[in-house]
Design a protein around this motif. Structure first.
Motif, short mmCIF file in Angstrom:
data_model
loop_
_atom_site.label_atom_id
_atom_site.label_comp_id
_atom_site.label_asym_id
_atom_site.label_seq_id
_atom_site.Cartn_x
_atom_site.Cartn_y
_atom_site.Cartn_z
N MET A 111 -5.27 -6.44 4.85
CA MET A 111 -4.16 -6.17 5.76
C MET A 111 -2.85 -5.94 5.00
O MET A 111 -1.99 -5.21 5.46
CB MET A 111 -4.00 -7.31 6.78
CG MET A 111 -4.98 -7.25 7.94
SD MET A 111 -5.13 -5.64 8.78
CE MET A 111 -3.46 -5.37 9.39
N ASP A 112 -2.71 -6.57 3.83
CA ASP A 112 -1.53 -6.28 3.00
C ASP A 112 -1.55 -4.79 2.63
O ASP A 112 -0.54 -4.09 2.73
CB ASP A 112 -1.53 -7.17 1.75
CG ASP A 112 -0.29 -6.96 0.88
OD1 ASP A 112 0.77 -6.62 1.43
OD2 ASP A 112 -0.40 -7.13 -0.35
N ALA A 113 -2.74 -4.33 2.21
CA ALA A 113 -2.88 -2.90 1.88
C ALA A 113 -2.55 -2.04 3.09
O ALA A 113 -1.87 -1.01 2.98
CB ALA A 113 -4.29 -2.61 1.37
N GLY A 139 1.39 -13.36 5.90
CA GLY A 139 2.72 -13.16 6.50
C GLY A 139 2.89 -11.72 6.97
O GLY A 139 3.34 -11.46 8.09
N ASN A 140 2.50 -10.78 6.12
CA ASN A 140 2.66 -9.37 6.49
C ASN A 140 1.81 -9.02 7.72
O ASN A 140 2.29 -8.37 8.64
CB ASN A 140 2.21 -8.46 5.33
CG ASN A 140 3.21 -8.44 4.20
OD1 ASN A 140 4.40 -8.67 4.40
ND2 ASN A 140 2.74 -8.19 3.00
N ALA A 141 0.54 -9.44 7.66
CA ALA A 141 -0.38 -9.08 8.75
C ALA A 141 0.11 -9.65 10.07
O ALA A 141 0.11 -8.97 11.10
CB ALA A 141 -1.79 -9.60 8.43
N GLY A 175 0.84 -17.14 2.38
CA GLY A 175 0.31 -16.05 1.56
C GLY A 175 0.93 -14.72 1.97
O GLY A 175 1.19 -14.48 3.16
N HIS A 176 1.13 -13.86 0.97
CA HIS A 176 1.79 -12.57 1.19
C HIS A 176 1.09 -11.75 2.28
O HIS A 176 1.72 -11.24 3.20
CB HIS A 176 1.79 -11.84 -0.16
CG HIS A 176 2.40 -10.49 -0.12
ND1 HIS A 176 3.75 -10.30 -0.05
CD2 HIS A 176 1.84 -9.25 -0.16
CE1 HIS A 176 4.01 -9.00 -0.03
NE2 HIS A 176 2.86 -8.35 -0.10
N GLY A 177 -0.24 -11.65 2.15
CA GLY A 177 -0.99 -10.83 3.12
C GLY A 177 -0.96 -11.43 4.52
O GLY A 177 -0.88 -10.71 5.51
N VAL A 223 8.55 -5.09 7.44
CA VAL A 223 7.52 -6.15 7.48
C VAL A 223 7.57 -6.97 6.18
O VAL A 223 7.57 -8.20 6.21
CB VAL A 223 6.10 -5.54 7.66
CG1 VAL A 223 5.04 -6.62 7.62
CG2 VAL A 223 6.03 -4.75 8.96
N HIS A 224 7.66 -6.28 5.05
CA HIS A 224 7.71 -7.01 3.78
C HIS A 224 8.99 -7.83 3.66
O HIS A 224 8.96 -8.93 3.11
CB HIS A 224 7.54 -6.04 2.60
CG HIS A 224 6.10 -5.85 2.20
ND1 HIS A 224 5.20 -5.21 3.02
CD2 HIS A 224 5.41 -6.24 1.11
CE1 HIS A 224 4.01 -5.21 2.43
NE2 HIS A 224 4.10 -5.83 1.26
N SER A 225 10.11 -7.32 4.16
CA SER A 225 11.36 -8.10 4.10
C SER A 225 11.24 -9.38 4.91
O SER A 225 11.67 -10.45 4.48
CB SER A 225 12.53 -7.28 4.64
OG SER A 225 12.83 -6.23 3.78
N CYS A 259 -0.56 -2.77 5.47
CA CYS A 259 0.91 -2.79 5.63
C CYS A 259 1.57 -1.81 4.65
O CYS A 259 2.49 -1.09 5.02
CB CYS A 259 1.46 -4.20 5.42
SG CYS A 259 1.12 -5.29 6.81
N HIS A 260 1.09 -1.80 3.40
CA HIS A 260 1.67 -0.84 2.44
C HIS A 260 1.54 0.58 2.98
O HIS A 260 2.45 1.39 2.87
CB HIS A 260 0.96 -0.93 1.08
CG HIS A 260 1.11 -2.26 0.44
ND1 HIS A 260 0.23 -2.74 -0.50
CD2 HIS A 260 2.04 -3.24 0.61
CE1 HIS A 260 0.62 -3.94 -0.87
NE2 HIS A 260 1.70 -4.28 -0.22
N ALA A 261 0.35 0.86 3.54
CA ALA A 261 0.09 2.22 4.01
C ALA A 261 0.96 2.56 5.21
O ALA A 261 1.64 3.60 5.23
CB ALA A 261 -1.39 2.38 4.33
FE LIG Z 1 2.49 -6.28 -0.11
#
Ligand SMILES: [Fe+2]
Length: 376
Positions: free
Chosen positions: A191-193, A278-280, A274-276, A260-262, A195-197
């Motif tokens: 899901m982090d990936a 939080g983003n997801a 975890g980064h992923g 989302v990353h901010s 979010c990047h996309a």
């Molecule tokens: Fe990320």
């Protein structure tokens, strides 16, 4: 006519068993003593790597104490070790943490400062030693980015070293290495990936090339993430995930991530989320807050991913269903974050200014508080 600039890791080797080319890559980059940073949990891969390097008669130092998202203390320790051991090339093997440590170590070998001195944009004075990235998650996309993120041990805030000297020279994408990734991290990093996309897709800095790679990344992630979650040994799906996370990384590095990353960063710094994760968790809520600004692009995307014409709200609904299937937490309250810190984390998010500046909608502190409240 649209003009653009596009950056990509110079050498990418993809395929089952491609880890076998590690020795050759090190030699091509004129490395004589390799500093390897890797996840603690990867003992099988560690033996494989040792065998490979011994066979090639290459000397190495392995730092494999990486358990979680790296702190500045961890990174500085690794940097000192690599310098003392006179390493002239680095290799990161593992999730984003191990890759980020390797990237930072590369410039700590050739510069006298500490990580804290270089967090920010363009603060590293001298180029580092060559870097080879071997991701075992799909993923952070760290194998293509110019960023290494560290939690500042004292202040408990997260900050990235963002420098052109952090771009890796080579990435080895071997799906075999991702098969043993457990279900939870498979979902979160996948899901982090995603979010990047999607963030790079809607970024103000996107262009027709980044949109093409981000869109392809999302198609592959949407289709394959549920497959690898439920059938972790599917090597074909694992390969698609690894390729997709690489593409999403290209979107990220060339168009930037967005709000989302901010909003996720302070959750990692203050509460160790975890980064992923939080983003997801935050992704659907951030998208809901900017529907008019993203409607055209998301409607186009929906057609690709859902095989039907649908509006942004329906797409967000499907996204929530996808995340439900991956057992992603739906609310911040599930992560033991106290409600009375929302104002504080909103202030933290406002400081992660670059992704916010890329965001299709200008978000004020009040907008961000609203998003956190909805997500709570
Ligand atoms: Fe990320």
């Amino acid at each position: 006519m649209e003009t653009f600039n596009f950056i990509c890791t110079p050498e990418i080797t993809f395929g089952e068993g491609s880890l076998g080319s590690l020795g050759e890559k090190i030699k091509n980059l004129k490395g004589t003593r390799v500093f390897i940073s890797m996840d603690k949990a990867l003992s099988d891969i560690k033996s494989q790597v040792k065998k490979l390097l011994d066979k090639e008669k290459l000397s190495y130092v392995i730092y494999d104490e990486i358990l979680s998202e790296p702190t500045t203390d961890m990174g500085n320790y690794a940097g000192r070790l690599a310098k003392e051991e006179k390493c002239d090339i680095v290799c990161g093997i593992g999730g984003g943490s191990s890759l980020d440590i390797a990237k930072a170590v590369s410039v700590l070998i050739t510069n006298d400062g500490r990580i804290e001195d270089y967090q920010g944009l363009g603060k590293v004075p001298n180029p580092g030693v060559p870097k080879i990235m071997v991701p075992t998650t799909a993923g952070t996309g760290s194998e293509v980015t110019f960023t290494a993120v560290f939690i500042r041990s004292k202040e408990k805030t997260k900050g990235g070293i963002n420098s052109v000297y952090l771009y890796p020279q080579c990435a080895i994408l071997d799906p075999d290495l991702t098969v043993s990734l457990p279900q939870g991290p498979t979902a979160f990093t996948g899901m982090d990936a995603f979010c990047h996309a999607i963030e790079s897709y809607i970024s103000k800095n996107s262009n027709f090339l980044t949109e093409a790679v981000s869109e392809k990344a999302m198609e592959l992630l949407w289709e394959n993430l549920p497959v690898v979650y439920n059938n972790p040994k599917s090597i074909k799906a694992r390969g698609n995930m690894l390729y997709a996370s690489f593409l999403a990384g290209l979107g990220l590095v060339n168009a930037g991530v967005t709000a989302v990353h901010s909003l996720s960063y302070p959750l990692g710094g203050l509460f160790g989320i975890g980064h992923g994760v939080g983003n997801a968790l935050l992704l659907p809520y951030v998208l809901e807050a900017e529907i008019p600004e993203i409607d055209v692009k998301i409607s186009r995307l929906s057609k690709k991913l859902l095989n039907k014409k649908s509006d942004t709200l329906s797409f967000i609904h499907e996204l929530k269903n996808l995340e439900k299937g991956l057992k992603i937490p739906e609310k911040l309250s599930e992560l033991n974050i106290p409600e009375d810190v929302i104002e504080q984390i909103a202030e933290g998010a406002m400081k992660i200014a670059v992704p916010l500046a890329n965001n299709p909608k200008t978000l004020t502190k009040q907008d961000i508080i609203k998003i956190y409240n909805k997500a709570y």
